[in-house]
Design a protein around this motif. Structure first.
Motif, short mmCIF file in Angstrom:
data_model
loop_
_atom_site.label_atom_id
_atom_site.label_comp_id
_atom_site.label_asym_id
_atom_site.label_seq_id
_atom_site.Cartn_x
_atom_site.Cartn_y
_atom_site.Cartn_z
N ARG A 223 -88.75 -24.13 -3.28
CA ARG A 223 -88.59 -23.00 -4.18
C ARG A 223 -88.88 -23.38 -5.63
NH1 ARG A 223 -83.02 -21.17 -4.71
NH2 ARG A 223 -82.95 -21.39 -2.44
N HIS B 172 -89.54 -31.41 -9.79
CA HIS B 172 -89.07 -31.73 -11.14
C HIS B 172 -87.92 -30.84 -11.59
CE1 HIS B 172 -92.05 -34.74 -12.11
NE2 HIS B 172 -92.84 -34.06 -11.32
N ARG C 52 -95.41 -25.44 1.10
CA ARG C 52 -95.40 -25.52 -0.37
C ARG C 52 -95.03 -26.92 -0.85
NH1 ARG C 52 -96.98 -21.55 -2.85
NH2 ARG C 52 -97.07 -19.61 -1.73
N LEU D 204 -97.94 -29.46 -1.38
CA LEU D 204 -98.62 -29.47 -2.69
C LEU D 204 -97.83 -30.32 -3.69
CD1 LEU D 204 -99.72 -25.72 -3.16
CD2 LEU D 204 -101.02 -27.60 -2.20
N GLN D 205 -96.51 -30.23 -3.63
CA GLN D 205 -95.66 -31.04 -4.51
C GLN D 205 -95.81 -32.52 -4.18
OE1 GLN D 205 -93.39 -29.73 -6.83
NE2 GLN D 205 -94.01 -27.63 -6.40
N TRP E 123 -98.38 -34.04 -2.83
CA TRP E 123 -99.68 -34.53 -3.31
C TRP E 123 -99.63 -34.83 -4.80
CZ3 TRP E 123 -103.03 -30.22 -0.59
CH2 TRP E 123 -103.16 -30.54 0.76
N ALA E 124 -99.11 -33.88 -5.57
CA ALA E 124 -99.08 -34.06 -7.03
C ALA E 124 -98.22 -35.28 -7.39
CB ALA E 124 -98.54 -32.80 -7.71
N ARG F 268 -98.49 -40.13 -8.81
CA ARG F 268 -97.78 -40.70 -9.95
C ARG F 268 -96.60 -41.57 -9.55
NH1 ARG F 268 -95.32 -36.49 -11.99
NH2 ARG F 268 -94.64 -37.83 -13.66
N ASN G 29 -99.15 -38.12 -17.03
CA ASN G 29 -97.71 -37.90 -16.80
C ASN G 29 -97.35 -36.64 -16.01
OD1 ASN G 29 -97.37 -40.18 -18.47
ND2 ASN G 29 -97.40 -38.89 -20.29
N GLY G 30 -98.33 -35.82 -15.72
CA GLY G 30 -98.04 -34.56 -15.03
C GLY G 30 -97.65 -33.47 -16.02
N HIS H 97 -94.96 -31.50 -15.95
CA HIS H 97 -93.54 -31.34 -16.25
C HIS H 97 -93.04 -32.36 -17.24
CE1 HIS H 97 -92.68 -28.11 -13.43
NE2 HIS H 97 -93.64 -28.65 -12.71
N ALA H 98 -93.61 -33.56 -17.18
CA ALA H 98 -93.14 -34.62 -18.08
C ALA H 98 -93.89 -34.59 -19.42
CB ALA H 98 -93.29 -35.98 -17.40
N ARG I 142 -107.01 -35.88 -11.04
CA ARG I 142 -105.55 -35.93 -10.86
C ARG I 142 -104.90 -34.61 -11.30
NH1 ARG I 142 -103.75 -39.85 -8.59
NH2 ARG I 142 -104.99 -41.71 -8.53
N LEU J 266 -104.50 -31.86 -8.60
CA LEU J 266 -103.29 -31.90 -7.76
C LEU J 266 -102.12 -31.23 -8.48
CD1 LEU J 266 -103.34 -35.56 -6.29
CD2 LEU J 266 -104.25 -33.47 -5.28
N GLN J 267 -102.02 -31.43 -9.79
CA GLN J 267 -100.96 -30.80 -10.57
C GLN J 267 -101.15 -29.28 -10.59
OE1 GLN J 267 -98.52 -32.54 -12.35
NE2 GLN J 267 -99.27 -34.51 -11.65
N ALA K 80 -100.05 -27.73 -7.28
CA ALA K 80 -98.59 -27.68 -7.14
C ALA K 80 -98.01 -26.59 -8.04
CB ALA K 80 -97.98 -29.04 -7.47
N ARG L 123 -96.16 -21.88 -8.01
CA ARG L 123 -94.89 -21.48 -8.62
C ARG L 123 -95.05 -20.71 -9.92
NH1 ARG L 123 -93.01 -26.05 -10.44
NH2 ARG L 123 -91.12 -24.96 -11.00
#
Lengths: 218, 218
Positions: free
Chosen positions: A26, A30, A113, A116-117, A119-120, A124, B27-28, B30-31, B113, B116-117, B120, B124
């Protein structure tokens, strides 16, 4: 250790995984904290930490759960059919793993879902990255086994590398997963029909082609 | 507005995108905070916010950049070749988009990279999800155009749906992107060779097959 205790521990572990999986699906990894997971599990912090020392360990366990389901579906296909066609293997993995297992798995949540998380995050987080790497090489190996049998039946060029063909087959499944989640008018039947046509239509890539293709010039 | 000002604005916008893209890739999403991006860009907060009102807007712009590159590579292929084979289309998109454009794009960073982010996050964030949906349907359309021409040349069953075949082709490219990032021994040449064998080896799926396949029974 007595059996009932092991079962109890396995059940508790599944409960925590279910709570974590639902939150991950959901809200993403993070935006989900250990405190959220502990609260959703209905257990004490101490109890949860006895099973999983960190959120990373939970992410790894949820990912492992998804990948074991994929392994299981493939093992059943390879046992059931001596020479499954590549299209049949794709149909099996899409039906069994994505549509069936992931949506109606023992955790009771839509795990697609989470993929996908995963993979991302795998790009890292080196421990998760290693786990995903191992799992995908294993899955690619299952696809390669289908390719190997398909080749032995005369349906692939003799000089083709089954591991490379397996990578392409795995890629088709991964591509479907992305499109199924992110492209609004994706349908499983349509995607499989597209693959079947791309692989040569009704006269190639399906079980009934085995005999015909054997007689064709190499 | 005088031209030099538009150019200046475009250059400043690219600088901010480059700073954000590098942080996102490392760092993606979220970070990475707006403060990090502002600091990395070397501009004032006010200047950065004049170009991008939020981190979400920046994520969208970076994603758009990736997808426009894919569009461009395909447009060039379809102009250059009247009837590119599906395998050739895959080779083009992998070489041009993934290996060339994404790694050596105008932002100067490895954008694969970030993909992939983006995936994900698209699950959402509904605005980004819509953008990705639109972009992939457009990309699938390019693949469908290859399939349509391939079918007109007699290389696909007459009753095949080019849009479905295009989805399968796009899936092969997406699958490679995942494996390239997450499966340690993936090679582009090996993957393309696997696809070529799966599609029927040297006697199908490549340009030289056009004539032979035309003469084959439907």
């Amino acid at each position: 250790m007595p059996r009932v205790t092991e079962e109890y521990r396995a059940a508790r572990r599944q409960e925590i995984l279910a709570a974590a999986g639902e939150l991950f699906a959901r809200n993403g990894f993070h935006a989900t904290s250990m405190a959220d997971i502990i609260s959703a599990s209905g257990m004490s912090a101490g109890a949860v930490y006895r099973y999983f020392r960190s959120k990373d360990e939970l992410i790894g366990a949820v990912a492992e759960n998804v990948l074991q389901n994929a392994d299981g579906a493939f093992a059943r296909l390879l046992e059931r059919e001596a020479t499954p066609a590549p299209v049949e293997a794709l149909r099996t993995i899409l039906e069994g793993v994505l549509d069936g297992v992931l949506r109606n798995n023992e955790l009771g949540i839509d795990l697609t879902r989470i993929v996908l998380q995963v993979w991302a995050e795998a790009g890292r987080n080196s421990e998760l990255g290693q786990r995903v790497d191992d799992a995908y090489r294993r899955l690619r190996g299952h696809h390669a086994e289908v390719a190997r049998r398909w080749q032995a039946a005369g349906n692939l060029p003799a000089d083709a590398d089954p591991e490379q063909v397996g990578a392409a087959m795995l890629g088709l499944a991964q591509g479907f997963l992305i499109q199924n989640l992110l492209v609004s008018d994706t349908s499983r039947l349509g995607y499989v029909a597209g693959v079947e046509a791309l692989l040569g239509g009704a006269d190639r890539g399906t079980p009934k082609a085995v005999t015909a293709a054997k007689d064709a010039p190499a």
